[in-house]
Design an enzyme around this catalytic site. Structure first.
Site, PDB file in Angstrom:
ATOM      1  CD  GLU A 105      -2.950  -0.971   2.288  1.00 35.76           C
ATOM      2  OE1 GLU A 105      -3.685  -1.921   2.505  1.00 35.76           O
ATOM      3  OE2 GLU A 105      -3.158   0.157   2.769  1.00 35.76           O
ATOM      4  CB  CYS A 128       2.037   7.442   3.682  1.00 33.89           C
ATOM      5  SG  CYS A 128       2.299   6.248   4.990  1.00 33.89           S
ATOM      6  CB  CYS A 166       4.890  -4.924   9.682  1.00 38.65           C
ATOM      7  SG  CYS A 166       5.995  -4.195  10.919  1.00 38.65           S
ATOM      8  CB  CYS A 197       2.579  -2.400  17.050  1.00 39.96           C
ATOM      9  SG  CYS A 197       4.327  -1.998  16.861  1.00 39.96           S
ATOM     10  CB  CYS A 236      -0.162  -1.527  13.986  1.00 40.45           C
ATOM     11  SG  CYS A 236       0.267  -1.191  12.269  1.00 40.45           S
ATOM     12  CB  CYS A 276      -1.375   6.255  11.384  1.00 43.02           C
ATOM     13  SG  CYS A 276      -0.572   7.726  10.850  1.00 43.02           S
TER      14      CYS A 276
HETATM   15  N1  SAH Z   1       6.990   0.737  11.654  1.00 42.60           N
HETATM   16  C1  SAH Z   1       7.058   2.169  11.718  1.00 42.60           C
HETATM   17  C2  SAH Z   1       6.019   2.829  10.816  1.00 42.60           C
HETATM   18  C3  SAH Z   1       4.623   2.540  11.297  1.00 42.60           C
HETATM   19  S1  SAH Z   1       3.253   3.517  10.809  1.00 42.60           S
HETATM   20  C4  SAH Z   1       6.871   2.632  13.142  1.00 42.60           C
HETATM   21  O1  SAH Z   1       6.521   1.821  13.990  1.00 42.60           O
HETATM   22  O2  SAH Z   1       7.107   3.797  13.431  1.00 42.60           O
HETATM   23  C5  SAH Z   1       3.456   5.109  11.448  1.00 42.60           C
HETATM   24  C6  SAH Z   1       2.838   5.391  12.817  1.00 42.60           C
HETATM   25  O3  SAH Z   1       1.457   4.983  12.928  1.00 42.60           O
HETATM   26  C7  SAH Z   1       3.578   4.671  13.930  1.00 42.60           C
HETATM   27  O4  SAH Z   1       3.858   5.582  14.959  1.00 42.60           O
HETATM   28  C8  SAH Z   1       2.569   3.646  14.358  1.00 42.60           C
HETATM   29  O5  SAH Z   1       2.785   3.200  15.656  1.00 42.60           O
HETATM   30  C9  SAH Z   1       1.282   4.409  14.188  1.00 42.60           C
HETATM   31  N2  SAH Z   1       0.092   3.558  14.248  1.00 42.60           N
HETATM   32  C10 SAH Z   1       0.024   2.214  14.064  1.00 42.60           C
HETATM   33  N3  SAH Z   1      -1.247   1.780  14.234  1.00 42.60           N
HETATM   34  C11 SAH Z   1      -1.990   2.872  14.504  1.00 42.60           C
HETATM   35  C12 SAH Z   1      -3.385   3.077  14.739  1.00 42.60           C
HETATM   36  N4  SAH Z   1      -4.248   2.070  14.713  1.00 42.60           N
HETATM   37  N5  SAH Z   1      -3.803   4.328  14.981  1.00 42.60           N
HETATM   38  C13 SAH Z   1      -2.937   5.368  14.980  1.00 42.60           C
HETATM   39  N6  SAH Z   1      -1.624   5.241  14.748  1.00 42.60           N
HETATM   40  C14 SAH Z   1      -1.151   4.007  14.511  1.00 42.60           C
END
Ligand code: SAH
Length: 348
Positions: A99, A112, A119, A123, A126, A338
């Site tokens: 994406e 983005c 991944c 987390c 996510c 995000c």
């Molecule tokens: N792997 C990288 C990029 C992830 S996406 C990282 O962890 O930083 C970018 C941001 O979106 C990260 O800070 C991630 O934690 C956040 N994110 C992930 N899931 C989310 C959600 N459901 N709502 C809001 N932010 C989220």
């Protein structure tokens, strides 16, 4: 010639390669060196998808290189949110789907980009981490996403955030090559490039040593190790103290401040005492806190805090002299915000 032109042996796909690499490559093909610059213009400027279409090249040579891949993806699916954010599912040469998101605002066009197919970091909040992890993306597959959005919007991309699918610092070498290509080949200023990481031991230092003027964003999400581990299981072997120490080294080496991302999950990490603890931890640190109110995903039942609670969190940080901003993600209803990016199509 400079070290750069001899150091790399360019193996197609060609996307992501510099003028020097392309020049060396055309020479290997028995062509005059100036065709390297032409090739560069066609790949990055005109967005050509096949060498057969480069009309300034002699027909006889074009016929021999028609199968050499440039490395462009094909569009699999596209959806537009009411705020103008566009989500793209792109199909790669091996059939994998990733994406990318185009986010237009007044004068800017931000892309983005994903850095991996899926991944492995898992987390809890996510969506990407709930899917299957497949592989790293190449530098060309990262650059392709930016060109694709640029072409679709017919507008120059001003900013790129490495915040799509994947953990960029598990793919550090290709991410650094992609950053360099986006800067030198696509023409995006280094300060307009942001890499977001959950933090992988030693990799922030590795990135710093390249002395790029990019922005580093670190997904902190909690003011202490105990809470951080709860929502980011991969944080276990890498204590928050060590992570922050490496961030400090990043500041020392690059002279750039670090952005700390902090997702706000109602009643999990959004209490005033969390804000106070965060402020204390970041005291004296050249940094900026970016609060991201949680964007809902299906698999877990976290809640987004109310505006009042978000404001209360902001107030505590500000009272304690911590620079802070709130990022309300765009593209929510296209599942492009995000944390909502995932491998499969059709969950929207
Ligand atoms: N792997 C990288 C990029 C992830 S996406 C990282 O962890 O930083 C970018 C941001 O979106 C990260 O800070 C991630 O934690 C956040 N994110 C992930 N899931 C989310 C959600 N459901 N709502 C809001 N932010 C989220």
């Amino acid at each position: 010639m400079s070290a750069i032109s001899t150091a790399y042996q360019l193996v197609p796909p060609l996307l992501g390669a510099s003028v020097a690499e392309l020049t060396a490559w055309v020479k290997e093909q028995g062509q005059p060196g100036y065709r390297g610059k032409q090739l560069h213009d066609w790949i990055y400027g005109k967005g050509v998808r096949s060498l057969a279409d480069i009309s300034v090249f002699p027909k006889s040579w074009r016929e021999t290189v028609t199968d050499v891949p440039i490395g462009r993806s094909s569009l699999h699916f596209r959806s537009v949110a009411t705020d103008g954010t566009v989500k793209y599912l792109l199909k790669l040469a091996d059939g994998e789907i990733i994406e990318a998101v185009g986010i237009p605002s007044d004068k800017r066009l931000t892309v983005c980009v994903s850095t991996q197919v899926g991944c492995p970091m898992a987390c809890d909040f996510c969506a990407t981490g709930k899917g299957v992890y497949k592989r790293n993306l190449s530098r060309g597959e990262i650059v392709d996403q930016v060109l694709t959005v640029q072409e679709d919007f017919q507008q120059r991309v001003s900013n790129v955030v490495f915040m799509g699918m994947g953990e960029p610092l598990l793919n550090t070498d290709n991410v650094i090559l992609a950053l360099k290509s986006l800067n030198q080949d696509v023409g995006i200023g280094q300060r307009s490039l942001t890499v977001s990481t959950v933090g992988i031991r030693d990799r922030i230092r590795q990135l710093a040593e390249h002395q790029l003027q990019i922005t580093l964003a670190v997904s902190l999400h909690a003011p202490n190790q105990e809470l951080r581990e709860e929502i980011i299981p991969s944080a276990k072997p890498y204590p928050i103290e060590d992570l922050l120490e490496e961030c400090q080294e990043y500041v020392d080496i690059t002279g750039r401040r670090v952005t700390f991302e902090y997702i706000l999950l109602a009643r999990v990490n959004d209490l005033p005492e969390h804000a106070l603890e965060l402020s204390k931890r970041l005291r004296g640190f050249q940094s900026h806190v970016n609060l991201i109110p949680y964007n809902p995903i299906q698999e877990v039942d976290y809640q987004r805090p109310t505006r009042d609670r978000i404001q209360a969190f902001v107030n505590v940080l500000q009272k304690n002299n911590t620079a802070v901003s709130v990022r309300y993600s765009r593209g929510l209803e296209a599942d492009a915000a995000c944390g909502q990016l995932r491998t499969a199509k059709g969950n929207s």
